[in-house]
Design a protein around this motif. Structure first.
Motif, short mmCIF file in Angstrom:
data_model
loop_
_atom_site.label_atom_id
_atom_site.label_comp_id
_atom_site.label_asym_id
_atom_site.label_seq_id
_atom_site.Cartn_x
_atom_site.Cartn_y
_atom_site.Cartn_z
N LEU A 348 0.82 -1.21 0.00
CA LEU A 348 0.00 0.00 0.00
C LEU A 348 0.85 1.26 0.00
O LEU A 348 0.62 2.18 -0.76
CB LEU A 348 -0.92 -0.02 1.22
N GLY A 349 1.87 1.29 0.86
CA GLY A 349 2.72 2.48 0.94
C GLY A 349 3.47 2.74 -0.34
O GLY A 349 3.59 3.88 -0.79
N ALA A 350 3.99 1.68 -0.97
CA ALA A 350 4.73 1.86 -2.21
C ALA A 350 3.84 2.43 -3.30
O ALA A 350 4.22 3.35 -4.03
CB ALA A 350 5.32 0.52 -2.66
N PHE A 351 2.62 1.92 -3.41
CA PHE A 351 1.70 2.42 -4.43
C PHE A 351 1.36 3.89 -4.20
O PHE A 351 1.42 4.70 -5.11
CB PHE A 351 0.40 1.60 -4.42
N ILE A 352 1.00 4.23 -2.98
CA ILE A 352 0.52 5.59 -2.72
C ILE A 352 1.64 6.61 -2.87
O ILE A 352 1.43 7.71 -3.36
CB ILE A 352 -0.15 5.68 -1.33
N PHE A 353 2.86 6.22 -2.52
CA PHE A 353 3.96 7.17 -2.63
C PHE A 353 4.42 7.34 -4.06
O PHE A 353 4.78 8.43 -4.48
CB PHE A 353 5.12 6.76 -1.72
N LYS A 354 4.41 6.27 -4.83
CA LYS A 354 4.79 6.42 -6.23
C LYS A 354 3.77 7.28 -6.96
O LYS A 354 4.12 8.08 -7.81
CB LYS A 354 4.94 5.06 -6.88
N ASP A 355 2.50 7.11 -6.61
CA ASP A 355 1.48 7.92 -7.26
C ASP A 355 1.62 9.38 -6.85
O ASP A 355 1.48 10.28 -7.68
CB ASP A 355 0.09 7.40 -6.89
N PHE A 356 1.90 9.63 -5.59
CA PHE A 356 2.06 11.01 -5.13
C PHE A 356 3.27 11.66 -5.79
O PHE A 356 3.20 12.77 -6.30
CB PHE A 356 2.23 11.05 -3.61
N GLU A 357 4.39 10.96 -5.81
CA GLU A 357 5.61 11.52 -6.39
C GLU A 357 5.47 11.73 -7.89
O GLU A 357 5.96 12.70 -8.44
CB GLU A 357 6.79 10.59 -6.11
#
Length: 365
Positions: A348-357
């Motif tokens: 979950l964290g990897a997905f949300i941070f890549k999308d944010f960045e």
């Protein structure tokens, strides 16, 4: 006896003091215990008995004294209970950020956009030939002088337009983000803890924005039967309640918040594990936990379409695998023209941070 003391090499523990090692565990336990100091310390004692975390030179009592001396806990609360301090709350956020970015370095899945150069404030390592309209500030004089010497010799220095190189820059956009977190009862049903990873993501995202994107705004909205905002400092204490899932209330509140933001770029991230099951009609709650209710669903789709018209994309992070639930998310995403990730809790964290960045830069011509 003088000499060397050998122990098993652990790259993660290299150079850490006994206090720092125990602090890492303590911060993790506080996340799981919703910021409850007493419960976290009970777990620390149990883990110490089981795994021999301390030794004769440094015990749990020493750790408690260090927590107090270093400002991590406060014994002077009005009710006499020991409470964690704002320093501890920030440490939990930083720990979550490090943990999630550690995953980002190792994982390969996610959305990576290719950014084209333009006029802006972030230097691009690539250069290009000078074009009419480029400004003096964009000229890379080191490369331009080198080109002039190569093209015309070093005895008589000359520089022409063809010698000039331009250093590209990317524009880093400001973004207003609302992170919606589902705190309905299903987030802890069936023996699966879904709220703790969601909290970690929220804490890490807040720390990222505060440190790396200080001009951005982040608002946290939690939704159960109703929706309300919480402050960043309250995230470690967030708990699931005996609630249904009023996704409509969450989106409506997120839209109200974003209407007041002046940033041109706005977005909503929604972390949920299930379908909407609740709708407030006047002072009454309309609830249906059996299947997908068309009345609730239609209201959700209507709000998704409104957000699309307002250019507010909604990215849904679905942490459930039921096919009919995923079908709802797909329909919802189509109405909004947003994104949907069907992620496991560990990703979950990897997905949300890549999308944010990936949404942090845009091309300016």
């Amino acid at each position: 006896m003088l000499g060397f003391h050998f122990s098993k090499y652990d790259p993660n523990e290299q150079g850490k003091s006994p206090f720092e090692k125990l602090l890492d565990l303590f911060l993790q336990l506080l996340t799981y215990t919703n910021g409850d100091f007493n419960e976290a310390m009970q777990w620390m004692n149990e883990l110490d008995k089981e795994y021999k975390l301390t030794d004769k030179d440094y015990g749990i009592g020493d750790f408690l004294e260090d927590l107090k001396d270093k400002g991590y806990i406060d014994e002077k609360s009005p009710d006499g209970a020991i409470k964690i301090t704002s320093k501890t709350e920030q440490s939990i956020r930083k720990k979550s950020l490090e943990e999630i970015f550690g995953k980002l370095k190792k994982t390969k899945q996610g959305n990576h956009n290719t950014f084209k150069p333009g006029g802006g404030d972030e230097i691009n390592p690539e250069t290009r030939p000078f074009q009419f309209g480029d400004t003096m500030e964009q000229i890379d004089f080191t490369n331009s002088i080198r080109n002039a010497q190569i093209n015309h010799g070093i005895d008589s220095f000359k520089m022409y337009e063809d010698d000039l190189e331009i250093r590209e820059t990317d524009f880093k956009s400001q973004t207003s983000t609302v992170l919606m977190i589902d705190i309905s009862h299903s987030m802890i049903l069936y023996g699966e803890d879904r709220i703790t990873p969601a909290k970690k993501v929220a804490m890490a995202l807040s720390e990222l924005i505060k440190t790396k994107y200080p001009k951005d705004t982040l608002d946290i909205v939690v939704f159960g039967n109703d929706a309300w905002t919480i402050e960043i400092k309250d995230l470690p204490y967030l708990q699931v309640g005996p609630y249904h899932t009023n996704t409509v209330a969450g989106i409506e509140l997120a839209m109200d918040i974003l209407r007041r933001r002046r940033n041109p770029n706005k977005q909503i991230f929604m972390i949920t594990d299930g379908k909407p099951t609740c709708l407030k009609v006047g002072a009454r709650y309309y609830k249906n936990s059996f299947g997908v209710d068309r009345k609730i669903l239609n209201r959700c789709m209507s709000l998704a379409t409104q957000c699309k018209k307002l250019k507010i994309p909604i990215t849904t992070f679905m942490i459930a695998t039921d096919p009919y639930l995923q079908k709802f998310v797909q329909e919802f995403t189509e109405c909004n023209n947003g994104k949907a990730f069907f992620a496991g809790l560990d990703k979950l964290g990897a997905f949300i941070f890549k999308d944010f960045e990936s949404g942090k830069r845009k091309t300016v011509y």
